[in-house]
Design an enzyme around this catalytic site. Structure first.
Site, mmCIF file in Angstrom:
data_model
loop_
_atom_site.group_PDB
_atom_site.id
_atom_site.type_symbol
_atom_site.label_atom_id
_atom_site.label_comp_id
_atom_site.label_asym_id
_atom_site.label_seq_id
_atom_site.Cartn_x
_atom_site.Cartn_y
_atom_site.Cartn_z
ATOM 1 N N ASP A 1 14.623 -5.171 34.796
ATOM 2 C CA ASP A 1 15.548 -4.205 34.184
ATOM 3 C C ASP A 1 16.303 -4.811 33.005
ATOM 4 O O ASP A 1 16.296 -6.022 32.810
ATOM 5 C CB ASP A 1 16.580 -3.759 35.232
ATOM 6 N N TYR B 1 13.390 -14.876 43.154
ATOM 7 C CA TYR B 1 14.491 -14.555 42.248
ATOM 8 C C TYR B 1 15.701 -15.407 42.615
ATOM 9 O O TYR B 1 15.858 -15.815 43.773
ATOM 10 C CB TYR B 1 14.908 -13.086 42.408
#
Lengths: 244, 244
Positions: A52, A110
């Protein structure tokens, strides 16, 4: 023709995410422009993940098919020459014809960085989410346990994506704290839309005492997005590694 | 009238250093504008250090005299309201009339970050100096020992400043490495112009094998700027703390 795999690092601050858009600057768009210049071809870059807006990457993977005569290992320098300073190719190599950055992926890691202090954050502000209230790190660590393993993570998915199944396996979810910096690492076979940011948002609620650590199992079981914490802001998130 | 002490964090990337200049944007100039708005007075901010362009701070100290009725502790919020996002007041408090951010200082700590890898650095690039050649961290650690203690550091001073004495005492100089990040911490009773950057430049030469670790003592003794390493670039440097 050859299939070239790239590992890419980028600072996502000034990009509207990875995926190409008509009127906005994205990482994929920027990369494809550089690829076109390097190869003199119109090349499509297939990314492992659609990060994003504001999300960063140390290990985004992409692949592209080219008939260019540039040796695969040389693509790193050839492409970097045409990239702005907030995107860099870390590695380029030739891979099998069947390799697909997205579909061949077996897992991803992540990291998410929280700065936990009252005072305004300046240094590193584009790479963290600041939380001013004091977070109880022990409760957050306890809550982590409930996420690990295979679960239906429907409660931790934002609307707007269609996936066949919301079952994922989290291999690791751990938290380390040094001074006012809290770093969360998570590795799974795959992630739903906004899944990491909603997990971190939930852990922050636990740290604030708004959700009890031992209630996190119930939230997962409920499959109810409304019971989980908020989707925390993008810029603390870094795609660290993609596994194949 | 009261004397107010501020602790300031800033990202120096977009500033021409601390000290006010007529035609350039500096941290001091930016801070004084915010101070003037907060106090409705023309206030002079006295800084502990004149950091160069691109140098950052987590703990810059400054003081100013004001007749404003704002309680000293409230100045943090009152000034932050008028500051851009790359400068923030971390703390404000009233101090004795005699306190002077520069002359009262008893010592300072700086950190310097090196990213040691061949691949281009993107994340954190404004807060490090990249060295592509592999650095021998053990030699660099050995070289550190020679700097600690009281020495005449004339060999580690750039031209352009006039000081009474070039003798300084380094209390600590240490190096830690984690993955490709090398962090150097140094604490002294004071620093000459560009002293930290020249020390780091010399340590890098040692890490590259261009200067032998056990030759560093000779460089210090020589008082000869030409024998020390280069003044390494500014943006790896952070003023961490000022001691009083």
């Amino acid at each position: 023709m050859k299939n070239v795999k790239l590992i890419i690092e980028y600072d996502g601050t000034n990009y509207c995410g990875w995926q190409k858009q008509k009127n906005n600057i994205t990482v994929q768009g920027t990369l494809e422009k550089a690829l076109n210049k390097a190869t003199n071809e119109r090349v499509d870059a297939i990314g492992s993940s659609r990060t994003d807006a504001g999300v960063h990457a140390r290990g985004m993977v992409c692949n592209f098919i080219t008939s260019s005569s540039i040796p695969a290992e040389r693509f790193r320098e050839a492409i970097n020459r045409h990239l702005p300073s907030d995107v860099a190719i870390i590695k380029s190599e030739e891979v099998e014809e069947s390799f697909h950055a997205r579909y061949s992926s077996k897992g991803k890691s992540y990291s998410y960085t929280i700065i936990n202090r009252y005072e305004n954050v300046v240094i590193g502000k584009n790479f963290c989410c600041q939380v001013r209230e004091n977070l109880d790190i022990d409760s957050m660590k306890m809550a982590c346990k409930y996420f690990v393993g295979q679960h239906d993570f429907q409660a931790f998915q934002s609307k707007g994506s269609s996936v066949k199944t919301t079952i994922r396996t989290i291999d690791e979810l751990c938290i380390e704290k040094e001074k006012d910096t809290i770093k969360i690492h998570v590795t799974a076979d795959g992630f739903l839309y906004n899944m990491v940011r909603i997990i971190v948002g939930t852990l922050i609620q636990v740290g604030k005492g708004k959700i009890k650590a031992d209630y996190v199992g119930n939230i997962i079981e409920s499959l109810d997005r409304m019971k989980a914490g908020p989707c925390i802001k993008a810029n603390g998130l870094v795609l660290e590694k993609v596994y194949y």
